[in-house]
Design a protein around this motif. Structure first.
Motif, PDB file in Angstrom:
ATOM      1  N   GLU A 281      39.437  33.432  43.901  1.00 20.93           N
ATOM      2  CA  GLU A 281      40.762  34.227  43.804  1.00 20.93           C
ATOM      3  C   GLU A 281      40.968  34.664  42.470  1.00 20.93           C
ATOM      4  O   GLU A 281      40.741  33.714  41.566  1.00 20.93           O
ATOM      5  CB  GLU A 281      41.832  33.387  44.410  1.00 20.93           C
ATOM      6  CG  GLU A 281      43.125  34.238  44.281  1.00 20.93           C
ATOM      7  CD  GLU A 281      44.003  33.900  45.468  1.00 20.93           C
ATOM      8  OE1 GLU A 281      45.213  34.016  44.980  1.00 20.93           O
ATOM      9  OE2 GLU A 281      43.779  33.690  46.620  1.00 20.93           O
ATOM     10  N   VAL A 282      41.251  35.847  42.441  1.00 18.73           N
ATOM     11  CA  VAL A 282      41.498  36.443  41.007  1.00 18.73           C
ATOM     12  C   VAL A 282      42.974  37.129  40.926  1.00 18.73           C
ATOM     13  O   VAL A 282      43.507  37.578  42.271  1.00 18.73           O
ATOM     14  CB  VAL A 282      40.465  37.662  40.403  1.00 18.73           C
ATOM     15  CG1 VAL A 282      39.060  36.751  40.120  1.00 18.73           C
ATOM     16  CG2 VAL A 282      40.195  38.554  41.618  1.00 18.73           C
ATOM     17  N   GLU A 283      43.403  37.644  39.800  1.00 20.13           N
ATOM     18  CA  GLU A 283      44.473  38.346  39.824  1.00 20.13           C
ATOM     19  C   GLU A 283      44.493  39.328  38.435  1.00 20.13           C
ATOM     20  O   GLU A 283      43.846  39.027  37.875  1.00 20.13           O
ATOM     21  CB  GLU A 283      45.615  37.268  39.461  1.00 20.13           C
ATOM     22  CG  GLU A 283      47.067  37.963  39.440  1.00 20.13           C
ATOM     23  CD  GLU A 283      48.161  36.818  39.119  1.00 20.13           C
ATOM     24  OE1 GLU A 283      49.275  37.246  38.720  1.00 20.13           O
ATOM     25  OE2 GLU A 283      48.060  35.732  39.323  1.00 20.13           O
TER      26      GLU A 283
ATOM     27  N   ASN B 213      51.681  41.787  39.831  1.00 18.24           N
ATOM     28  CA  ASN B 213      50.112  41.738  39.888  1.00 18.24           C
ATOM     29  C   ASN B 213      49.506  41.552  41.255  1.00 18.24           C
ATOM     30  O   ASN B 213      50.220  41.300  42.260  1.00 18.24           O
ATOM     31  CB  ASN B 213      49.762  40.344  39.126  1.00 18.24           C
ATOM     32  CG  ASN B 213      49.998  40.539  37.624  1.00 18.24           C
ATOM     33  OD1 ASN B 213      50.115  41.520  37.058  1.00 18.24           O
ATOM     34  ND2 ASN B 213      49.946  39.369  37.190  1.00 18.24           N
TER      35      ASN B 213
ATOM     36  N   LYS C 189      46.645  40.028  43.776  1.00 16.42           N
ATOM     37  CA  LYS C 189      45.673  38.866  43.901  1.00 16.42           C
ATOM     38  C   LYS C 189      44.793  39.196  45.308  1.00 16.42           C
ATOM     39  O   LYS C 189      45.269  39.766  46.185  1.00 16.42           O
ATOM     40  CB  LYS C 189      46.500  37.623  44.390  1.00 16.42           C
ATOM     41  CG  LYS C 189      47.040  37.204  43.280  1.00 16.42           C
ATOM     42  CD  LYS C 189      47.912  35.624  43.547  1.00 16.42           C
ATOM     43  CE  LYS C 189      48.774  35.162  42.444  1.00 16.42           C
ATOM     44  NZ  LYS C 189      49.333  33.889  42.886  1.00 16.42           N
ATOM     45  N   TYR C 190      43.256  38.729  45.247  1.00 24.29           N
ATOM     46  CA  TYR C 190      42.247  39.000  46.057  1.00 24.29           C
ATOM     47  C   TYR C 190      41.327  37.939  45.850  1.00 24.29           C
ATOM     48  O   TYR C 190      41.081  37.439  44.723  1.00 24.29           O
ATOM     49  CB  TYR C 190      41.989  40.659  46.033  1.00 24.29           C
ATOM     50  CG  TYR C 190      41.364  40.940  44.945  1.00 24.29           C
ATOM     51  CD1 TYR C 190      39.912  40.999  44.693  1.00 24.29           C
ATOM     52  CD2 TYR C 190      42.127  41.471  43.842  1.00 24.29           C
ATOM     53  CE1 TYR C 190      39.284  41.310  43.525  1.00 24.29           C
ATOM     54  CE2 TYR C 190      41.595  42.092  42.610  1.00 24.29           C
ATOM     55  CZ  TYR C 190      40.261  41.865  42.309  1.00 24.29           C
ATOM     56  OH  TYR C 190      39.704  42.399  41.379  1.00 24.29           O
ATOM     57  N   SER C 191      40.238  37.953  46.841  1.00 24.05           N
ATOM     58  CA  SER C 191      38.992  37.149  46.560  1.00 24.05           C
ATOM     59  C   SER C 191      38.262  38.316  45.895  1.00 24.05           C
ATOM     60  O   SER C 191      37.833  39.294  46.474  1.00 24.05           O
ATOM     61  CB  SER C 191      38.682  36.782  47.897  1.00 24.05           C
ATOM     62  OG  SER C 191      39.422  35.779  48.406  1.00 24.05           O
TER      63      SER C 191
ATOM     64  N   TYR D  50      41.712  42.075  34.748  1.00 28.65           N
ATOM     65  CA  TYR D  50      41.633  40.702  35.159  1.00 28.65           C
ATOM     66  C   TYR D  50      42.898  39.954  34.233  1.00 28.65           C
ATOM     67  O   TYR D  50      43.030  40.174  33.119  1.00 28.65           O
ATOM     68  CB  TYR D  50      40.609  39.654  34.998  1.00 28.65           C
ATOM     69  CG  TYR D  50      39.614  40.163  35.999  1.00 28.65           C
ATOM     70  CD1 TYR D  50      39.671  39.987  37.302  1.00 28.65           C
ATOM     71  CD2 TYR D  50      38.133  40.638  35.428  1.00 28.65           C
ATOM     72  CE1 TYR D  50      38.594  40.473  38.302  1.00 28.65           C
ATOM     73  CE2 TYR D  50      37.271  41.003  36.421  1.00 28.65           C
ATOM     74  CZ  TYR D  50      37.481  40.981  37.772  1.00 28.65           C
ATOM     75  OH  TYR D  50      36.405  41.256  38.539  1.00 28.65           O
TER      76      TYR D  50
END
Length: 105
Positions: free
Chosen positions: A3-5, A14, A16-18, A103
């Motif tokens: 998971e990143v933002e 922001n 968020k997604y994989s 990111y």
């Protein structure tokens, strides 16, 4: 997948997604020379089918599952995904789309 933002250039919140866990790619430039391309949320893949249709996916969302390439088409609507059978692809191009996504730590 991790998971990143990333920042959202349109709003204050922001996104968020994989994301896949690839740091950089070895690519060929227009002259056929190898170079490194660092992964970022603005890297896009342009996929050309045998019938000439082209589709764009965000590289950091793309995974290969069995014989199908799967990835996200939008940063704002996470449900917009595409599945493309590998045997229908004639060309894959990678480019920095120049969008202002970064990111977040």
């Amino acid at each position: 997948m991790t998971e990143v933002e990333i920042n959202n250039p349109l709003f204050y919140r922001n996104i968020k997604y994989s994301s896949n866990n690839i740091n950089r790619l070895i690519v060929l430039d227009k002259n056929g020379d190898k170079m490194y391309l660092e992964n970022s949320p603005s890297i896009e893949m342009r996929i050309t089918h045998r019938n000439g249709k082209k589709y764009i996916l965000y590289f950091d969302t793309v995974i290969l599952e069995n014989d199908t390439l799967k990835g996200g088409r939008s940063r704002f609507a996470q449900s917009l995904t595409r599945e493309i059978p590998m045997d229908s692809i004639v060309k894959i191009e990678v480019q920095d789309g120049g969008k202002k996504f970064n990111y977040q730590n």
